[in-house]
Design a protein around this motif. Sequence first.
Motif, PDB file in Angstrom:
ATOM      1  N   ARG A   3       0.842  -1.196   0.000  1.00 21.18           N
ATOM      2  CA  ARG A   3       0.000   0.000   0.000  1.00 21.18           C
ATOM      3  C   ARG A   3       0.875   1.243   0.000  1.00 21.18           C
ATOM      4  NH1 ARG A   3      -4.406  -1.805   4.550  1.00 21.18           N
ATOM      5  NH2 ARG A   3      -5.291  -3.486   3.319  1.00 21.18           N
ATOM      6  N   TYR A   4       0.479   2.206  -0.831  1.00 25.83           N
ATOM      7  CA  TYR A   4       1.194   3.474  -0.916  1.00 25.83           C
ATOM      8  C   TYR A   4       0.225   4.605  -0.635  1.00 25.83           C
ATOM      9  CZ  TYR A   4       4.793   0.768  -3.312  1.00 25.83           C
ATOM     10  OH  TYR A   4       5.745  -0.156  -3.625  1.00 25.83           O
ATOM     11  N   VAL A   5       0.593   5.498   0.269  1.00 19.14           N
ATOM     12  CA  VAL A   5      -0.191   6.698   0.529  1.00 19.14           C
ATOM     13  C   VAL A   5       0.445   7.815  -0.280  1.00 19.14           C
ATOM     14  CG1 VAL A   5      -0.972   8.345   2.275  1.00 19.14           C
ATOM     15  CG2 VAL A   5      -0.800   5.903   2.843  1.00 19.14           C
ATOM     16  N   ILE A   6      -0.373   8.457  -1.116  1.00 20.62           N
ATOM     17  CA  ILE A   6       0.158   9.497  -1.998  1.00 20.62           C
ATOM     18  C   ILE A   6      -0.522  10.829  -1.718  1.00 20.62           C
ATOM     19  CG2 ILE A   6       0.730   7.848  -3.819  1.00 20.62           C
ATOM     20  CD1 ILE A   6      -1.777   8.874  -5.321  1.00 20.62           C
ATOM     21  N   GLY A   7       0.145  11.883  -2.129  1.00 25.51           N
ATOM     22  CA  GLY A   7      -0.418  13.224  -2.028  1.00 25.51           C
ATOM     23  C   GLY A   7      -0.980  13.656  -3.372  1.00 25.51           C
ATOM     24  N   PRO A   8      -1.611  14.814  -3.414  1.00 24.26           N
ATOM     25  CA  PRO A   8      -2.247  15.271  -4.647  1.00 24.26           C
ATOM     26  C   PRO A   8      -1.257  15.512  -5.789  1.00 24.26           C
ATOM     27  CG  PRO A   8      -2.369  16.957  -2.952  1.00 24.26           C
ATOM     28  CD  PRO A   8      -1.845  15.723  -2.311  1.00 24.26           C
TER      29      PRO A   8
END
Length: 57
Positions: A3-8
Amino acid sequence: MTRYVIGPDVALRLARDEAVIPDAHQILAPTLHRSQVLSLLYQAVRRGEMTMPSTSP
């Protein structure tokens, strides 16, 4: 599954590059993500950095 949490900013880059995310990965984002992406997209279009693709008949 990774899982990767990304920003806008990363979301726009992935979209601009037409990135394909493998099934073995999952993209996650914070709650405000949609609003932030729309704001960055609007700014990029206003600066002329992004345009809508033209459609061919």
